[in-house]
Design an enzyme around this catalytic site. Structure first.
Site, PDB file in Angstrom:
ATOM      1  N   THR A  50      20.719  49.654  43.802  1.00  0.00           N
ATOM      2  CA  THR A  50      20.761  49.278  45.731  1.00  0.00           C
ATOM      3  C   THR A  50      22.100  48.876  46.405  1.00  0.00           C
ATOM      4  O   THR A  50      22.702  48.254  45.699  1.00  0.00           O
ATOM      5  CB  THR A  50      19.717  48.476  45.372  1.00  0.00           C
ATOM      6  OG1 THR A  50      18.359  48.240  44.789  1.00  0.00           O
ATOM      7  CG2 THR A  50      18.928  48.051  46.796  1.00  0.00           C
ATOM      8  N   SER A  94      38.966  49.537  49.057  1.00  0.00           N
ATOM      9  CA  SER A  94      38.463  48.152  49.324  1.00  0.00           C
ATOM     10  C   SER A  94      38.751  46.904  50.878  1.00  0.00           C
ATOM     11  O   SER A  94      39.380  47.404  51.209  1.00  0.00           O
ATOM     12  CB  SER A  94      39.368  47.671  47.768  1.00  0.00           C
ATOM     13  OG  SER A  94      38.433  46.212  48.267  1.00  0.00           O
ATOM     14  N   HIS A 137      37.181  44.353  51.311  1.00  0.00           N
ATOM     15  CA  HIS A 137      38.726  42.938  51.115  1.00  0.00           C
ATOM     16  C   HIS A 137      39.845  43.195  51.737  1.00  0.00           C
ATOM     17  O   HIS A 137      40.708  41.745  51.542  1.00  0.00           O
ATOM     18  CB  HIS A 137      37.935  42.516  50.094  1.00  0.00           C
ATOM     19  CG  HIS A 137      38.821  42.342  48.923  1.00  0.00           C
ATOM     20  ND1 HIS A 137      39.716  41.744  48.689  1.00  0.00           N
ATOM     21  CD2 HIS A 137      38.730  42.752  48.242  1.00  0.00           C
ATOM     22  CE1 HIS A 137      39.636  41.395  47.302  1.00  0.00           C
ATOM     23  NE2 HIS A 137      39.469  42.630  47.081  1.00  0.00           N
ATOM     24  N   CYS A 141      45.603  39.634  41.135  1.00  0.00           N
ATOM     25  CA  CYS A 141      44.957  39.850  39.942  1.00  0.00           C
ATOM     26  C   CYS A 141      45.162  38.875  38.486  1.00  0.00           C
ATOM     27  O   CYS A 141      44.635  40.060  37.601  1.00  0.00           O
ATOM     28  CB  CYS A 141      44.771  41.169  39.946  1.00  0.00           C
ATOM     29  SG  CYS A 141      43.658  41.683  41.378  1.00  0.00           S
TER      30      CYS A 141
HETATM   31  C1  LIG Z   1      43.408  44.765  45.392  1.00  0.00           C
HETATM   32  C2  LIG Z   1      43.485  46.659  45.024  1.00  0.00           C
HETATM   33  C3  LIG Z   1      42.796  46.560  43.758  1.00  0.00           C
HETATM   34  C4  LIG Z   1      41.510  45.793  43.701  1.00  0.00           C
HETATM   35  O1  LIG Z   1      40.910  45.970  44.768  1.00  0.00           O
HETATM   36  P1  LIG Z   1      39.179  45.245  44.311  1.00  0.00           P
HETATM   37  O2  LIG Z   1      38.029  45.123  45.300  1.00  0.00           O
HETATM   38  O3  LIG Z   1      40.269  43.417  44.707  1.00  0.00           O
HETATM   39  O4  LIG Z   1      38.831  45.336  43.048  1.00  0.00           O
HETATM   40  C5  LIG Z   1      42.923  47.770  43.232  1.00  0.00           C
HETATM   41  N1  LIG Z   1      44.145  48.311  43.850  1.00  0.00           N
HETATM   42  C6  LIG Z   1      45.056  47.970  44.849  1.00  0.00           C
HETATM   43  C7  LIG Z   1      46.815  48.199  45.148  1.00  0.00           C
HETATM   44  C8  LIG Z   1      45.156  46.511  45.371  1.00  0.00           C
HETATM   45  O5  LIG Z   1      45.750  46.104  45.765  1.00  0.00           O
END
Ligand SMILES: *Cc1c(COP(=O)(O)O)cnc(C)c1O
Length: 404
Positions: free
Chosen positions: A239, A201, A203, A327
């Site tokens: 897209t 991911s 971010h 989360c």
């Molecule tokens: C942040 C995280 C995710 C989720 O990624 P997103 O892009 O926010 O959906 C999944 N697995 C782990 C271990 C994470 O730290």
């Protein structure tokens, strides 16, 4: 929005977008906003930029660019890998995973159970580690996929993915790893790792939110989760998120170039932070194995205090940290990760995660070490007995997820 000076110790939740990444993205928001699928050059000239970014991200994990599909987030990548394994192995309806996965995996697997699939959530030991013998024994003839995170977002504990992938190969079962916490911290080489699927991911590595990656080993069968136009060679409709893909590419380059350097510096900062807290504040323990562990993560239990109260007082002095994972913050349950490690509810709800990053300085750590001990002392001075504390555990959370 408030913009006071922030001392950010929550890099496992998200990371600051690197200025270099912002620079790379901006032209694709302001000038080059075409659709890559268009027949005219204003649109299709973007294909070259997308493929450049794909190559950069591929280099980060030593994959072939054709083994990568861009998704909307780590969550989508995790869901897609497991979904595909179930769809491409008809008759196999068992998923093997662990009790300490990210909610994007745990909750997806729970939804599978409701739809008639079977899921085994492997337990972990008190230091957060897996029993590989048990893992091997838990693979069944009808197991479609083994999905195990590489590094835990709450404790930083690293699982031996290479060994796990080798076990899966010997049993002829697909293997997925959620590697979202690893870029810039561990060397990622999908060739030596040997997994079939790997999620990232952007971010979490100094690029924007809303862009993720699924690596699919060549010749591994794949059925798409999001079906639409023929984007991503027909493997992920929608897209392309052009600007964010460009940003992901730049961030991948940066993560690769800073791996060595920052791994040592950030590790030293983390160790100083952790050792000083454990020394200076009585009745504290580290949660999870000391090693092997991500170099940036420290999860500490403070006896007889509520993590939510600590976080609120830290917030008042500009310090960002978290309990559990972002989360699941806002939920009343103690962390499923710490609970799986056998911590009782009281200790789990007094645990705080500090996760550092490349922008943390020694001064940040000094500031935290100055502010934290009096906060804990103050809270303990007013702390009710443990009985009252558990009775209070139905209190409202101090902040909702959206405020964080
Ligand atoms: C942040 C995280 C995710 C989720 O990624 P997103 O892009 O926010 O959906 C999944 N697995 C782990 C271990 C994470 O730290």
């Amino acid at each position: 929005m408030t913009q006071q000076k922030t001392f950010y110790f929550d890099n496992n939740a998200t990371t600051r977008i690197a200025p270099e990444v912002v620079d790379a993205i901006l032209p694709f928001l302001s000038n080059y906003w075409g659709n890559p699928s268009s027949v005219y050059r204003f649109g299709n000239q973007l294909i070259q930029h997308l493929e450049d970014a794909r190559s950069k991200v591929a280099a980060l994990i030593n994959a072939d660019p054709r083994e990568l599909i861009f998704t909307s987030c780590g969550t989508e990548s995790n869901n897609s890998a497991i979904h595909s394994a179930l769809m491409t192995t008809p008759g196999k309806c068992h998923v093997l995973t662990t009790a300490v996965e990210h909610s994007s995996n745990i909750n997806f697997c729970e939804s599978l159970e409701k739809r008639g699939y079977e899921v085994t959530f492997l337990p972990v030991e008190s230091d957060g580690e897996l029993d590989l013998h048990l893992l091997e024994k838990s693979i069944r003839p009808d197991t479609a996929i083994v999905s195990v995170m590489w590094a835990n977002n709450e404790t930083g504990v690293i699982f031996p993915m290479e060994e796990i992938a080798a076990i899966c190969r010997s049993k002829g079962v697909l293997c997925h790893t959620d590697a979202v916490q690893t870029p810039g911290k561990l060397k990622i080489d999908v060739e030596s790792l040997g997994v079939d699927f790997l999620s990232l991911s952007a971010h979490k590595l100094h690029a924007p939110k809303g862009i993720g990656l699924l690596y699919i080993r060549r010749r591994t069968k794949y059925l798409p989760y999001i079906i639409g136009g023929g984007q991503e060679r027909g493997q992920r409709g929608g897209t392309e998120n052009v600007a964010n893909i460009i940003g992901f590419g730049r961030a991948a380059e940066l993560a690769l170039s800073k791996l060595e350097d920052e791994n040592t510096r950030v590790r030293t900062l983390r160790d100083r932070l952790e050792n000083s807290i454990l020394d200076a504040i009585p009745h504290t323990v580290r949660n999870g194995a000391k090693e092997p562990r991500l170099p940036n993560t420290s999860n500490i239990a403070f006896d007889a205090v509520e993590a939510e109260a600590i976080l609120m007082l830290l917030d008042q002095v500009g310090i960002c940290a978290s309990s559990g994972s972002a989360c699941t913050t806002g939920s009343l349950d103690p962390s499923h990760v710490l609970t799986a490690m056998g911590l009782n509810a009281e200790r789990a709800s007094g645990s705080v995660r500090f996760s550092l990053g490349i922008y943390n300085t020694s001064e940040d750590v000094d500031y935290l070490l100055k502010k934290l001990p009096p906060i804990i002392a103050k809270l303990r001075a007013v702390s009710p007995s443990s009985e009252t504390q558990s009775a209070n555990s139905h209190r409202k959370p101090v902040a909702t997820r959206d405020q964080r």
